[in-house]
Design a protein around this motif. Sequence first.
Motif, mmCIF file in Angstrom:
data_model
loop_
_atom_site.group_PDB
_atom_site.id
_atom_site.type_symbol
_atom_site.label_atom_id
_atom_site.label_comp_id
_atom_site.label_asym_id
_atom_site.label_seq_id
_atom_site.Cartn_x
_atom_site.Cartn_y
_atom_site.Cartn_z
ATOM 1 N N ASP A 1 -3.950 4.967 3.454
ATOM 2 C CA ASP A 1 -2.951 3.870 2.742
ATOM 3 C C ASP A 1 -4.180 3.249 1.920
ATOM 4 O OD1 ASP A 1 -1.149 3.981 4.719
ATOM 5 O OD2 ASP A 1 -1.825 2.914 5.893
ATOM 6 N N SER B 1 1.031 -1.053 0.036
ATOM 7 C CA SER B 1 -0.074 -0.172 -0.263
ATOM 8 C C SER B 1 1.029 1.125 0.186
ATOM 9 C CB SER B 1 -0.747 0.040 1.381
ATOM 10 O OG SER B 1 -0.078 0.220 2.408
ATOM 11 N N PRO C 1 -4.637 0.360 -1.038
ATOM 12 C CA PRO C 1 -4.049 -1.130 -1.584
ATOM 13 C C PRO C 1 -3.701 -1.052 -3.050
ATOM 14 C CG PRO C 1 -5.981 -0.954 -0.539
ATOM 15 C CD PRO C 1 -5.812 0.112 -0.657
#
Length: 216
Positions: A156, A149, A158
């Motif tokens: 965050d 990520s 991915p």
Amino acid sequence: MKKLLSTLFFGLTLASIFFASCNKDNFDYAAWEREQLEKQRIQDSINNKRVEEQFPIIKKYVADNQLQNVQYIDSLGLAYQLLATGDEASYSYSFNSNGAIIAPDATVKYIGKLVPSGTIFQQTEEGKTATLNLSQVITAWQIAFLPKSISYNGKDIPTGGLTSKGLKKGSKIRIITPSPWAYGDTGKQGSSSSDVSIPAKSPLDFTIEVVDIKNK
């Protein structure tokens, strides 16, 4: 996975096609969108079939070569060994103003082998390196390089990468990938007289050593 990575590195591609197409008279966006979704559905079905066919071949290849500390990603049908983590402070991914990941240039030494024969189809010459932009490499390499990520606007995001930090300067990885994340059902002709052609539907084994990684 392939669709996700392409979106991250080429976030404007579909938008550009759409806006360009809208300049044409009577453009049917809904029909175009349905066509793209159907093409993706067909490709996803082919990819899933190839992964199911080739994952057992990859596992046998790992066993036959007695590779240690191998990690498997069942959903992608691939195996990898992280041989060196590298300098974590040497590079950090960032996004451009349009929200797409900026693809860095990676200077590498590498060896590519056919699976299951182990025949070398391409490698960097002794004492030399190759510099490649990550937007122009096969999906397996993007998966290898990207962290799991990347932080964007405090979240965050991915990316589908293999490791928590991704590959940095000094990293070394071995990744054994099924054909959907390499050269698919078409294969690839050798680019020089010393290169071996890659057959269609061929799993591949890459060992990649990162000499440097940076933006242009």
